[in-house]
Design an enzyme around this catalytic site. Structure first.
Site, PDB file in Angstrom:
ATOM      1  N   LYS A  90     -44.356-101.206   2.777  1.00 22.17           N
ATOM      2  CA  LYS A  90     -45.393-101.106   1.729  1.00 22.17           C
ATOM      3  C   LYS A  90     -44.984-101.960   0.528  1.00 22.17           C
ATOM      4  O   LYS A  90     -45.810-102.672  -0.031  1.00 22.17           O
ATOM      5  CB  LYS A  90     -45.522 -99.642   1.295  1.00 22.17           C
ATOM      6  CG  LYS A  90     -46.189 -99.429  -0.033  1.00 22.17           C
ATOM      7  CD  LYS A  90     -46.393 -97.972  -0.349  1.00 22.17           C
ATOM      8  CE  LYS A  90     -45.322 -97.325  -1.204  1.00 22.17           C
ATOM      9  NZ  LYS A  90     -45.160 -97.803  -2.571  1.00 22.17           N
ATOM     10  N   ASN A  91     -43.680-101.883   0.178  1.00 22.42           N
ATOM     11  CA  ASN A  91     -43.236-102.539  -1.042  1.00 22.42           C
ATOM     12  C   ASN A  91     -42.949-104.030  -0.868  1.00 22.42           C
ATOM     13  O   ASN A  91     -42.488-104.685  -1.797  1.00 22.42           O
ATOM     14  CB  ASN A  91     -42.032-101.793  -1.626  1.00 22.42           C
ATOM     15  CG  ASN A  91     -42.444-100.397  -2.090  1.00 22.42           C
ATOM     16  OD1 ASN A  91     -43.642-100.116  -2.229  1.00 22.42           O
ATOM     17  ND2 ASN A  91     -41.478 -99.530  -2.316  1.00 22.42           N
ATOM     18  N   CYS A 106     -47.042 -93.207  -8.163  1.00 19.22           N
ATOM     19  CA  CYS A 106     -46.522 -91.836  -8.232  1.00 19.22           C
ATOM     20  C   CYS A 106     -46.073 -91.477  -9.639  1.00 19.22           C
ATOM     21  O   CYS A 106     -45.504 -92.308 -10.345  1.00 19.22           O
ATOM     22  CB  CYS A 106     -45.354 -91.684  -7.265  1.00 19.22           C
ATOM     23  SG  CYS A 106     -45.878 -91.800  -5.562  1.00 19.22           S
ATOM     24  N   ARG A 157     -42.683 -94.812 -16.194  1.00 18.47           N
ATOM     25  CA  ARG A 157     -42.980 -96.071 -15.523  1.00 18.47           C
ATOM     26  C   ARG A 157     -43.657 -97.095 -16.455  1.00 18.47           C
ATOM     27  O   ARG A 157     -44.771 -97.548 -16.210  1.00 18.47           O
ATOM     28  CB  ARG A 157     -43.819 -95.818 -14.259  1.00 18.47           C
ATOM     29  CG  ARG A 157     -43.153 -94.820 -13.331  1.00 18.47           C
ATOM     30  CD  ARG A 157     -43.791 -94.765 -11.975  1.00 18.47           C
ATOM     31  NE  ARG A 157     -43.320 -95.815 -11.103  1.00 18.47           N
ATOM     32  CZ  ARG A 157     -43.734 -95.983  -9.841  1.00 18.47           C
ATOM     33  NH1 ARG A 157     -44.629 -95.173  -9.341  1.00 18.47           N
ATOM     34  NH2 ARG A 157     -43.261 -96.967  -9.098  1.00 18.47           N
ATOM     35  N   ASP A 173     -35.882 -93.779  -3.271  1.00 15.75           N
ATOM     36  CA  ASP A 173     -36.928 -93.273  -2.358  1.00 15.75           C
ATOM     37  C   ASP A 173     -36.351 -92.523  -1.153  1.00 15.75           C
ATOM     38  O   ASP A 173     -37.082 -91.890  -0.415  1.00 15.75           O
ATOM     39  CB  ASP A 173     -37.780 -94.444  -1.843  1.00 15.75           C
ATOM     40  CG  ASP A 173     -38.356 -95.241  -2.976  1.00 15.75           C
ATOM     41  OD1 ASP A 173     -39.454 -94.923  -3.424  1.00 15.75           O
ATOM     42  OD2 ASP A 173     -37.680 -96.176  -3.448  1.00 15.75           O
ATOM     43  N   ARG A 204     -50.793 -93.178   1.413  1.00 18.30           N
ATOM     44  CA  ARG A 204     -50.578 -94.389   0.604  1.00 18.30           C
ATOM     45  C   ARG A 204     -49.436 -95.222   1.164  1.00 18.30           C
ATOM     46  O   ARG A 204     -49.412 -96.454   1.001  1.00 18.30           O
ATOM     47  CB  ARG A 204     -50.209 -93.991  -0.837  1.00 18.30           C
ATOM     48  CG  ARG A 204     -51.393 -93.724  -1.737  1.00 18.30           C
ATOM     49  CD  ARG A 204     -50.951 -93.642  -3.180  1.00 18.30           C
ATOM     50  NE  ARG A 204     -49.990 -94.682  -3.474  1.00 18.30           N
ATOM     51  CZ  ARG A 204     -48.891 -94.511  -4.196  1.00 18.30           C
ATOM     52  NH1 ARG A 204     -48.604 -93.351  -4.717  1.00 18.30           N
ATOM     53  NH2 ARG A 204     -48.069 -95.523  -4.414  1.00 18.30           N
TER      54      ARG A 204
HETATM   55  N1  EPU Z   1     -38.848 -99.977 -15.877  1.00 20.18           N
HETATM   56  C1  EPU Z   1     -39.049-100.095 -17.232  1.00 20.18           C
HETATM   57  N2  EPU Z   1     -39.907-101.068 -17.668  1.00 20.18           N
HETATM   58  C2  EPU Z   1     -40.549-101.921 -16.816  1.00 20.18           C
HETATM   59  C3  EPU Z   1     -40.337-101.784 -15.432  1.00 20.18           C
HETATM   60  C4  EPU Z   1     -39.473-100.795 -14.988  1.00 20.18           C
HETATM   61  O1  EPU Z   1     -38.486 -99.336 -18.025  1.00 20.18           O
HETATM   62  O2  EPU Z   1     -41.315-102.779 -17.288  1.00 20.18           O
HETATM   63  C5  EPU Z   1     -37.963 -98.903 -15.379  1.00 20.18           C
HETATM   64  C6  EPU Z   1     -38.759 -97.856 -14.561  1.00 20.18           C
HETATM   65  O3  EPU Z   1     -39.401 -96.923 -15.402  1.00 20.18           O
HETATM   66  C7  EPU Z   1     -37.688 -97.260 -13.695  1.00 20.18           C
HETATM   67  C8  EPU Z   1     -36.769 -98.459 -13.424  1.00 20.18           C
HETATM   68  O4  EPU Z   1     -37.058 -99.427 -14.427  1.00 20.18           O
HETATM   69  O5  EPU Z   1     -36.995 -96.269 -14.403  1.00 20.18           O
HETATM   70  C9  EPU Z   1     -36.937 -99.082 -12.066  1.00 20.18           C
HETATM   71  O6  EPU Z   1     -38.285 -99.438 -11.880  1.00 20.18           O
HETATM   72  P1  EPU Z   1     -38.710-100.666 -10.948  1.00 20.18           P
HETATM   73  O7  EPU Z   1     -39.501-101.611 -11.782  1.00 20.18           O
HETATM   74  O8  EPU Z   1     -37.526-101.170 -10.221  1.00 20.18           O
HETATM   75  O9  EPU Z   1     -39.671 -99.942  -9.929  1.00 20.18           O
HETATM   76  P2  EPU Z   1     -41.107-100.411  -9.428  1.00 20.18           P
HETATM   77  O10 EPU Z   1     -41.132-101.856  -9.206  1.00 20.18           O
HETATM   78  O11 EPU Z   1     -42.155 -99.799 -10.300  1.00 20.18           O
HETATM   79  C10 EPU Z   1     -40.557-100.219  -6.894  1.00 20.18           C
HETATM   80  C11 EPU Z   1     -41.164 -99.458  -5.750  1.00 20.18           C
HETATM   81  C12 EPU Z   1     -40.758 -98.005  -5.845  1.00 20.18           C
HETATM   82  C13 EPU Z   1     -39.243 -97.908  -5.814  1.00 20.18           C
HETATM   83  C14 EPU Z   1     -38.651 -98.747  -6.958  1.00 20.18           C
HETATM   84  C15 EPU Z   1     -37.142 -98.781  -6.918  1.00 20.18           C
HETATM   85  C16 EPU Z   1     -43.189-100.663  -5.366  1.00 20.18           C
HETATM   86  C17 EPU Z   1     -44.663-100.687  -5.401  1.00 20.18           C
HETATM   87  N3  EPU Z   1     -42.605 -99.581  -5.816  1.00 20.18           N
HETATM   88  O12 EPU Z   1     -41.131 -99.647  -8.059  1.00 20.18           O
HETATM   89  O13 EPU Z   1     -41.291 -97.369  -4.700  1.00 20.18           O
HETATM   90  O14 EPU Z   1     -38.862 -96.570  -5.965  1.00 20.18           O
HETATM   91  O15 EPU Z   1     -39.145-100.096  -6.876  1.00 20.18           O
HETATM   92  O16 EPU Z   1     -36.688 -99.348  -5.719  1.00 20.18           O
HETATM   93  O17 EPU Z   1     -42.545-101.607  -4.901  1.00 20.18           O
HETATM   94  C18 EPU Z   1     -42.361 -95.707  -3.472  1.00 20.18           C
HETATM   95  O18 EPU Z   1     -42.475 -96.544  -2.578  1.00 20.18           O
HETATM   96  O19 EPU Z   1     -42.632 -94.484  -3.341  1.00 20.18           O
HETATM   97  C19 EPU Z   1     -41.877 -96.148  -4.778  1.00 20.18           C
HETATM   98  C20 EPU Z   1     -41.970 -95.402  -5.883  1.00 20.18           C
END
Ligand code: EPU
Length: 435
Positions: free
Chosen positions: A19-20, A117, A122, A307, A415
């Site tokens: 998915k990611n 989620c 976030r 995850d 999802r």
């Molecule tokens: N963060 C910030 N500011 C930002 C972006 C991120 O503070 O602008 C913080 C987040 O709040 C969090 C940390 O940085 O505390 C890590 O967030 P990251 O940006 O790495 O996560 P993401 O890109 O939003 C993706 C996956 C998640 C997975 C995380 C970590 C997708 C769509 N989602 O999220 O997957 O947990 O990376 O590997 O790629 C899931 O699949 O259920 C899921 C939540």
């Protein structure tokens, strides 16, 4: 779903593309001058949300001979109506990644309010700060974000405050067509990101991975389409592996590779699970005897993925002793444990974390820890799925609980878990599903 617990899950299922990765690879099609082909696309609702947004922007999407092969023709990319985009508000987090590609193609972008989620605040500050470094002008509107690039997008020097997966992808998808060179420091290096880089390289991008989380991107004038098979879903794989362990079952998870699962496999072995690596997948099973407690810290790659903790926690409720999970990536990812406690688990969540001896360096200001004491038999309960991974862990808990549980709001699980109802049936789960 009405689930009767007590049946070990046994059999073979296949995991599809991640998915990611798949959703981001779909966004990348906007950058190409010619059509792209993505194979191994999972049949999940997040993919359908992104397909809907691409279609609104004029990308023609068709299916290939195999249902998991999708074709994307970006020849007629156009500005979409805000009201139509707004209809996707709250449905996914991927729309934030449309910023760079739409700015390159159209000179403007409108991004609806994000979904995903509820596992923490976030924020998207890293994304917006990086886009501003490229020269984007960002305006926050009541219903989303509007972006323009009056002087075009230019390569930038960016250091992320944390190796965020999404922000790294944002920079990659923007830098590849920006004028000049971009240096990204403290980048995320998850396997899905490497797969996205492979896709962008196929498209004509020049991206080099340097030591110590540095990525250099030399902007090019144009990119072509790609043909790519999406990397398998590591999170889906770990979820089925945990289900095999918790239910005392035996599941062959097809399509999984060892390399990307190494950290998970170590934890699985320490807990007392067994696995056999094959060329076409990995067999996971409970070899009998007691499960053992573990201490785990979630982290960015190559650490233990955030995850992976939710499904594993269910198995840990059956381990003989006290396990601790330190969640260092998100500040609120233990909400799912309430339902497990209702079912008889003994899980204490420490919202401000625990600084026990034996821990590695504390990574972030906000940390949570869950202390799981087992073994505790689980009994059936009515539970409402709170989020994607937590929801899957509730399914596993219901599969081992004595009696009939009712798990509602399972749409969220669709999802990210392709055909999970059919897969549960294949594995012999005892349940009734009312759509
Ligand atoms: N963060 C910030 N500011 C930002 C972006 C991120 O503070 O602008 C913080 C987040 O709040 C969090 C940390 O940085 O505390 C890590 O967030 P990251 O940006 O790495 O996560 P993401 O890109 O939003 C993706 C996956 C998640 C997975 C995380 C970590 C997708 C769509 N989602 O999220 O997957 O947990 O990376 O590997 O790629 C899931 O699949 O259920 C899921 C939540």
């Amino acid at each position: 779903m009405i689930i009767k617990g007590g049946t070990p899950l046994k059999g073979r299922i296949e995991v599809r593309g991640a998915k990611n990765l798949a959703t981001k690879a779909m966004v990348a099609t906007l950058l190409g001058k010619t059509p792209s082909v993505l194979r191994n696309v999972p049949n999940i609702s997040d993919v359908r949300v992104v397909a809907g947004l691409l279609a609104l922007h004029g990308v023609l999407i068709t299916k290939g001979e195999d249902a998991d092969e999708w074709h994307f023709d970006p020849s007629n990319v156009e500005v979409a109506h805000k009201a139509d985009i707004d209809a996707h508000a709250g449905s996914s987090r991927i729309p934030i990644l449309f910023c760079g590609p739409l700015l390159h193609r159209l000179g403007e972008a409108f991004i609806p309010d994000l979904g995903g989620c509820r596992i923490g605040d976030r924020p998207i500050d890293f994304h917006l700060d990086a886009l501003r470094e490229f020269g984007a002008v960002v305006e926050k509107l009541p219903s989303g974000i509007s972006l323009t690039a009056p002087n075009g997008l230019k390569g930038a020097n960016i250091e992320l405050p944390y190796p965020s997966v999404g922000a790294t992808e944002q920079v990659l998808l923007t830098a590849v067509l920006a004028e000049g060179q971009t240096e990204l420091r403290n980048a995320a290096i998850e396997p899905e990101i490497i797969d996205l880089i492979c896709i962008l390289q196929k498209m004509g991008a020049i991206i080099s991975m340097e030591p110590n989380r540095v990525i250099l991107i030399e902007g090019v004038d144009e990119l072509r389409g790609y043909d790519h098979k999406a990397i398998f879903d590591r999170n889906e794989a770990a979820s089925w592996a945990a289900a095999a362990l918790a239910t005392k079952g035996d599941i062959f998870v097809g399509g999984v590779r060892q390399e990307e699962m190494m950290t998970f496999l170590n934890a699985y072995r320490k807990v007392g699970g067994d696995f056999d690596v094959h060329d076409d997948g990995i067999r996971f099973w409970h070899p009998g005897g007691d499960l053992k407690p573990v201490t785990i810290e979630t982290d960015v790659h190559p650490g233990f993925m955030t995850d992976w903790q939710q499904p594993l926690v269910v198995a840990l409720t059956q381990a003989n002793g006290t396990s601790t999970i330190h969640e260092t990536v998100y500040e609120n990812r233990f909400g799912f444990t309430d339902a497990l406690n209702t079912m008889g688990a003994n899980i204490v969540v420490h919202p401000n974390g625990l600084s026990e001896a034996g821990r590695r360096v504390k990574r972030r200001e906000f940390e949570q820890a869950a202390v799981i004491t087992g073994p505790t038999p689980l009994t059936a309960a009515d539970v409402v799925v709170p989020d994607l991974r937590g929801g899957f862990s509730h399914l596993i808990a219901a599969m081992i609980a004595e009696g009939e549980s009712k798990v509602s709001n399972i749409g969220i699980i669709a999802r990210g878990y392709e055909n999970f109802i059919e897969k549960l049936r294949l594995l012999g789960a005892d349940f009734v599903f009312e759509a």
